[in-house]
Write an enzyme that holds these catalytic residues in place. Structure first.
Site, PDB file in Angstrom:
ATOM      1  N   CYS A  79       0.798  -1.286  -0.182  1.00 26.04           N
ATOM      2  CA  CYS A  79       0.069   0.129   0.100  1.00 26.04           C
ATOM      3  C   CYS A  79       0.795   1.020   0.020  1.00 26.04           C
ATOM      4  O   CYS A  79       1.945   1.185   0.119  1.00 26.04           O
ATOM      5  CB  CYS A  79      -0.770  -0.046   1.231  1.00 26.04           C
ATOM      6  SG  CYS A  79      -1.890  -1.652   1.486  1.00 26.04           S
ATOM      7  N   ARG A 136       1.297   1.814  -5.854  1.00 27.10           N
ATOM      8  CA  ARG A 136       1.779   0.844  -4.843  1.00 27.10           C
ATOM      9  C   ARG A 136       0.345   0.041  -4.501  1.00 27.10           C
ATOM     10  O   ARG A 136       0.545  -1.101  -3.826  1.00 27.10           O
ATOM     11  CB  ARG A 136       2.303   1.612  -3.760  1.00 27.10           C
ATOM     12  CG  ARG A 136       3.606   2.386  -3.799  1.00 27.10           C
ATOM     13  CD  ARG A 136       3.759   3.055  -2.621  1.00 27.10           C
ATOM     14  NE  ARG A 136       4.240   2.109  -1.494  1.00 27.10           N
ATOM     15  CZ  ARG A 136       5.281   1.480  -1.350  1.00 27.10           C
ATOM     16  NH1 ARG A 136       6.611   1.986  -2.270  1.00 27.10           N
ATOM     17  NH2 ARG A 136       5.589   0.796  -0.342  1.00 27.10           N
ATOM     18  N   TRP A 143      -3.816  -1.836  -1.329  1.00 29.90           N
ATOM     19  CA  TRP A 143      -3.629  -3.103  -2.175  1.00 29.90           C
ATOM     20  C   TRP A 143      -4.110  -4.363  -1.117  1.00 29.90           C
ATOM     21  O   TRP A 143      -3.296  -4.695  -0.121  1.00 29.90           O
ATOM     22  CB  TRP A 143      -2.407  -3.491  -2.687  1.00 29.90           C
ATOM     23  CG  TRP A 143      -2.442  -4.623  -3.633  1.00 29.90           C
ATOM     24  CD1 TRP A 143      -2.975  -5.083  -4.805  1.00 29.90           C
ATOM     25  CD2 TRP A 143      -1.393  -5.702  -3.324  1.00 29.90           C
ATOM     26  NE1 TRP A 143      -2.429  -6.057  -5.327  1.00 29.90           N
ATOM     27  CE2 TRP A 143      -1.810  -6.718  -4.400  1.00 29.90           C
ATOM     28  CE3 TRP A 143      -0.541  -6.091  -2.421  1.00 29.90           C
ATOM     29  CZ2 TRP A 143      -1.105  -8.046  -4.516  1.00 29.90           C
ATOM     30  CZ3 TRP A 143       0.136  -7.271  -2.541  1.00 29.90           C
ATOM     31  CH2 TRP A 143      -0.135  -8.273  -3.463  1.00 29.90           C
ATOM     32  N   ASN A 192       0.878   0.387   6.403  1.00 30.98           N
ATOM     33  CA  ASN A 192       1.495  -0.384   4.820  1.00 30.98           C
ATOM     34  C   ASN A 192       2.280  -1.607   5.499  1.00 30.98           C
ATOM     35  O   ASN A 192       3.140  -1.332   6.565  1.00 30.98           O
ATOM     36  CB  ASN A 192       2.260   0.123   3.937  1.00 30.98           C
ATOM     37  CG  ASN A 192       3.028  -0.822   2.920  1.00 30.98           C
ATOM     38  OD1 ASN A 192       2.340  -1.850   2.509  1.00 30.98           O
ATOM     39  ND2 ASN A 192       4.360  -0.346   2.546  1.00 30.98           N
ATOM     40  N   GLY A 193       1.769  -2.925   5.309  1.00 28.64           N
ATOM     41  CA  GLY A 193       2.570  -3.954   5.941  1.00 28.64           C
ATOM     42  C   GLY A 193       1.550  -5.073   6.221  1.00 28.64           C
ATOM     43  O   GLY A 193       0.626  -5.127   5.847  1.00 28.64           O
ATOM     44  N   GLU A 238      11.651 -13.121 -19.757  1.00 26.86           N
ATOM     45  CA  GLU A 238      11.065 -11.674 -19.414  1.00 26.86           C
ATOM     46  C   GLU A 238       9.992 -11.236 -20.244  1.00 26.86           C
ATOM     47  O   GLU A 238       9.011 -10.596 -19.836  1.00 26.86           O
ATOM     48  CB  GLU A 238      12.484 -10.717 -19.462  1.00 26.86           C
ATOM     49  CG  GLU A 238      12.128  -9.470 -19.070  1.00 26.86           C
ATOM     50  CD  GLU A 238      11.321  -9.031 -17.901  1.00 26.86           C
ATOM     51  OE1 GLU A 238      11.337  -9.821 -16.885  1.00 26.86           O
ATOM     52  OE2 GLU A 238      10.994  -7.935 -17.591  1.00 26.86           O
ATOM     53  N   LYS A 297       6.351  -9.844 -19.309  1.00 28.91           N
ATOM     54  CA  LYS A 297       5.683  -8.492 -19.819  1.00 28.91           C
ATOM     55  C   LYS A 297       4.509  -8.763 -20.591  1.00 28.91           C
ATOM     56  O   LYS A 297       3.375  -8.042 -20.039  1.00 28.91           O
ATOM     57  CB  LYS A 297       6.765  -7.926 -20.553  1.00 28.91           C
ATOM     58  CG  LYS A 297       7.895  -7.397 -20.117  1.00 28.91           C
ATOM     59  CD  LYS A 297       7.958  -6.212 -19.310  1.00 28.91           C
ATOM     60  CE  LYS A 297       7.677  -6.314 -17.666  1.00 28.91           C
ATOM     61  NZ  LYS A 297       8.635  -7.234 -16.961  1.00 28.91           N
ATOM     62  N   GLU A 312       1.471 -10.059 -17.810  1.00 31.06           N
ATOM     63  CA  GLU A 312       1.055  -9.321 -16.627  1.00 31.06           C
ATOM     64  C   GLU A 312       0.356  -7.808 -17.071  1.00 31.06           C
ATOM     65  O   GLU A 312      -0.233  -7.241 -16.252  1.00 31.06           O
ATOM     66  CB  GLU A 312       2.224  -8.897 -15.862  1.00 31.06           C
ATOM     67  CG  GLU A 312       3.390  -8.085 -16.276  1.00 31.06           C
ATOM     68  CD  GLU A 312       4.470  -7.806 -15.251  1.00 31.06           C
ATOM     69  OE1 GLU A 312       4.362  -7.733 -14.026  1.00 31.06           O
ATOM     70  OE2 GLU A 312       5.782  -7.823 -15.692  1.00 31.06           O
ATOM     71  N   HIS A 346      10.033 -31.302 -26.285  1.00 29.73           N
ATOM     72  CA  HIS A 346      10.102 -32.368 -25.328  1.00 29.73           C
ATOM     73  C   HIS A 346       8.694 -32.264 -24.619  1.00 29.73           C
ATOM     74  O   HIS A 346       8.549 -32.393 -23.470  1.00 29.73           O
ATOM     75  CB  HIS A 346      11.182 -32.223 -24.348  1.00 29.73           C
ATOM     76  CG  HIS A 346      12.493 -32.390 -24.822  1.00 29.73           C
ATOM     77  ND1 HIS A 346      12.915 -33.666 -25.043  1.00 29.73           N
ATOM     78  CD2 HIS A 346      13.530 -31.530 -25.164  1.00 29.73           C
ATOM     79  CE1 HIS A 346      14.187 -33.687 -25.555  1.00 29.73           C
ATOM     80  NE2 HIS A 346      14.722 -32.359 -25.601  1.00 29.73           N
ATOM     81  N   LYS A 395       3.301  -2.738  -7.218  1.00 29.28           N
ATOM     82  CA  LYS A 395       4.744  -2.499  -7.619  1.00 29.28           C
ATOM     83  C   LYS A 395       5.604  -3.132  -6.885  1.00 29.28           C
ATOM     84  O   LYS A 395       6.795  -3.659  -7.436  1.00 29.28           O
ATOM     85  CB  LYS A 395       5.021  -1.117  -7.500  1.00 29.28           C
ATOM     86  CG  LYS A 395       6.346  -0.564  -8.357  1.00 29.28           C
ATOM     87  CD  LYS A 395       6.536  -0.855  -9.563  1.00 29.28           C
ATOM     88  CE  LYS A 395       7.923  -0.688  -9.948  1.00 29.28           C
ATOM     89  NZ  LYS A 395       8.037  -1.093 -11.595  1.00 29.28           N
TER      90      LYS A 395
HETATM   91  C1  AGP Z   1       7.824  -7.248 -13.380  1.00 27.28           C
HETATM   92  O1  AGP Z   1       7.574  -6.696 -14.287  1.00 27.28           O
HETATM   93  C2  AGP Z   1       6.845  -7.261 -12.214  1.00 27.28           C
HETATM   94  N1  AGP Z   1       6.419  -6.201 -11.898  1.00 27.28           N
HETATM   95  C3  AGP Z   1       7.350  -8.305 -10.957  1.00 27.28           C
HETATM   96  O2  AGP Z   1       7.676  -9.638 -11.574  1.00 27.28           O
HETATM   97  C4  AGP Z   1       8.649  -7.718 -10.252  1.00 27.28           C
HETATM   98  O3  AGP Z   1       9.813  -7.626 -11.099  1.00 27.28           O
HETATM   99  C5  AGP Z   1       8.765  -8.384  -9.058  1.00 27.28           C
HETATM  100  O4  AGP Z   1       7.695  -8.494  -8.220  1.00 27.28           O
HETATM  101  C6  AGP Z   1      10.154  -8.095  -8.476  1.00 27.28           C
HETATM  102  O5  AGP Z   1      10.110  -6.786  -7.778  1.00 27.28           O
HETATM  103  P1  AGP Z   1      11.483  -6.181  -7.225  1.00 27.28           P
HETATM  104  O6  AGP Z   1      12.467  -6.055  -8.393  1.00 27.28           O
HETATM  105  O7  AGP Z   1      11.052  -4.628  -7.037  1.00 27.28           O
HETATM  106  O8  AGP Z   1      11.983  -6.836  -6.148  1.00 27.28           O
END
Ligand code: AGP
Length: 589
Positions: A2, A27, A73, A99-100, A468, A472, A475, A491, A584
């Site tokens: 959050c 966040r 969140w 937050n936590g 990667e 992208k 998500e 395989h 995030k």
């Molecule tokens: C990547 O696009 C995502 N937002 C997610 O996988 C992110 O890379 C992951 O949560 C790690 O975040 P960080 O680099 O802040 O640890």
């Protein structure tokens, strides 16, 4: 995860909280709320994004010059108005945003209910105001009651607390980020610097167990573990507010993709002594683990190939959430390199905790200075990408790669050569992020926008890129995308290929023949082949031209797919900056 922000000073509180919430929305954005103090509390909160709630409740007419705010969140309790923050005690004298995760909240809540406290939400947070209220009933003043309440919490917190009867802002953290802003017109506290960056660049990073009391006359910081007042350094950040705003871009995602022209250069501008120190630690280690989550993990995978090729060094790559299961192997000679742009990912912090328990050395690659990871590492390297607001990691991913490339060359005394290779990428990246490239990729996005599945293959370094790239696409566009090592497809997974199944193939000189034969296997079963390649080929149904960049391929080859993912999201009517269910930084295990 959050976002929280608070302020006390001379300025009207409402615009500060409203703008701060908007800057913290990345966040968490399923609900939001504010509390201001002006002869009593004025609380506005609801479900929805900040702007949507503002339309209904008008955050900007909240009175006063002292207040707190929260964008959520959901972790404990559904997305409802009752569960939105701020939360108050029975008498509504205390307001809290948090937050936590409070891991012992059920036990605390049961005890408080048995003492007659009435709860309105299913959140863990709501125990905090009631705990303070209970401590005050036992005769403690507000500050001592707050300190006692915080000491009884297990888990993580960054909290901002108001007492209706005192013109003070209380700010405390343990395991979640909280930074103070110092300005001539007053004092700020927030989860992240962009929330108040337009007012000040002078910041104080709170440490775990710090409890700060902010008044109109200044700040005092107490540490609840040391049980004494402590001094905390004032830093000046070199970000400017434009970096935390969209500017002429429709979304932060496209802005941050475009920033890679500069951020990769900035990642390569490191303190050489620090790099040499890290290199020495790597050379002396018995066993090196690269640890990360999501995109940061993919950067570790790419780094393992580059370090093998350039430095002739073996490194282990482990998902952060899996790392504690390796702790039996760790010794005080082990080196863990933790990678996290936010520096707050719970899985990474847990991994670091298990490493330190075995007295292993921890070095981290981080983007947010002052984050928990920078404080728990023996040494940290700053990837210098500036604030990344979009939930997706784009510029921070390629900055992590750039730093790993620099380290790989430095390991074999070729630091300057590595730096030069990164500097030379400037032109390539400028073209790859240009409007010309974006127009070309838009054609592909139109073809793929209604697809259900997209497969991606690569070999060696290109396999890391395929992983990667798949993340992208998934998500941000919600299209199922899956990456495979080129040689692995036959395989089993090749059974999934049907007529028209799109497959993105990452090609490099180092294994061109092999990966193209894998592409032919797919094409012969009806697949639609998209080649990300320095050269065109008759196998390709669509060709995205990229420069052959050898060890730097993971940087150049991901950029077109970052753009593709963005365009797919926009074409599918989605918000690239706020994908559903994501935050995030994942500060929960
Ligand atoms: C990547 O696009 C995502 N937002 C997610 O996988 C992110 O890379 C992951 O949560 C790690 O975040 P960080 O680099 O802040 O640890």
């Amino acid at each position: 995860m959050c976002g929280i922000i608070g302020y006390i000073g001379k300025k009207d509180i409402a615009p500060i909280l409203f703008q701060g919430l908007k800057r913290l929305e990345y966040r968490g954005y399923d609900s939001a709320g504010i509390a201001t103090l002006a002869s009593g509390f004025h609380i506005k909160k609801d479900v929805g994004k900040v702007d949507e709630i503002h339309q209904r409740l008008n955050f900007l007419d909240a009175p006063g010059t002292l207040g707190i705010a929260h964008t959520r969140w959901a972790t404990h309790g559904g997305v409802t108005k009752e569960n939105a923050h701020p939360h108050v005690d029975c008498e509504e004298n205390i307001a809290v945003v948090h937050n936590g995760i409070i891991e012992n909240y059920q036990e605390l809540k049961r005890n408080l209910i048995s003492l007659g406290h009435k709860f309105k939400s299913q959140t863990d947070t709501e125990v905090i105001p009631h705990l303070i209220e209970e401590m005050m009933k036992k005769g403690k003043n507000f500050t001592d009651a707050t300190a006692s309440a915080l000491k009884s919490l297990e888990g993580s917190y960054a909290v901002l607390i108001l007492n209706k009867n005192e013109r003070k802002l209380f700010a405390a953290r343990k395991g979640s980020p909280l930074v103070l802003g110092i300005s001539d017109s007053g004092y700020f506290a927030a989860s992240d610097i962009p929330a108040f960056l337009e007012y000040t660049k002078n910041v104080v990073y709170l440490h775990d167990y710090d409890l700060a009391v902010l008044t109109d006359n200044g700040i005092k910081v107490f540490n609840l573990m040391e049980n004494r007042e402590v001094e905390r350094k004032v830093d000046t950040v070199n970000w400017d507010i434009r970096q935390a705003e969209k500017g002429e871009f429709d979304h932060f995602m496209l802005k941050e993709i475009s920033e890679q022209v500069d951020t990769i250069q900035r990642a390569s501008q490191q303190n050489k002594e620090l790099i040499n120190h890290v290199v020495e630690e790597m050379k002396n280690a018995h066993g090196i683990f690269l640890v990360g989550a999501g995109s940061s993990y993919h950067a570790c995978v790419a780094a393992s190939y580059i370090m093998s090729k350039v430095s002739k060094l073996h490194v282990n790559v482990v998902l952060a959430s899996e790392f504690p299961y390796y702790e039996h192997y760790l010794t005080d000679k082990t080196l863990v390199i933790a990678v996290s742009q936010s520096g707050e990912t719970a899985d990474v912090l847990e991994a670091v905790k298990s490493a330190k328990a075995k007295k292993s050395k921890v070095i981290s690659l981080v983007n947010v200075v002052g984050s928990s990871l920078t404080r728990t590492s023996d040494v940290f390297l700053n990837i210098n990408a500036g604030p990344e607001i979009c939930v997706l990691s784009t510029k921070t991913y390629t900055s992590q790669l750039a730093l790993f490339i620099l380290l790989s060359y430095a390991l074999v005394n070729k630091y300057e050569e590595g730096k030069k290779k990164l500097t030379r990428l400037w032109n390539e990246i400028y073209h790859l992020t240009s409007a010309t490239t974006r127009t070309k990729i838009k054609e592909l996005a139109e073809k793929l926008r209604d697809k259900e599945h997209i497969f991606l293959i690569g070999r060696g370094l290109q396999y890391a890129t395929a992983m990667e790239a798949a993340l992208k696409i998934k998500e941000v566009s919600y299209i199922h995308a899956e990456a495979f090592a080129g040689g692995e497809l036959k395989h089993g997974t090749i059974a999934l290929i049907e007529d028209g199944t799109p497959c993105i193939v990452f090609v490099s000189e180092e294994n061109e023949k092999e990966i193209l034969s894998n592409a032919i296997e797919i094409k012969s079963r009806g697949g639609y082949i998209i080649g990300v390649s320095p050269k065109n080929n008759e196998i390709f149904d669509f060709w995205i031209k990229v420069p052959e960049s050898n060890n730097e391929n993971p940087i150049v080859q991901i950029i077109p797919i970052q753009i593709l993912a963005y365009q797919l999201a926009v074409l599918r009517g989605l918000d690239p900056d706020h994908p559903r269910n994501l935050a995030k930084s994942v500060t929960v295990k």
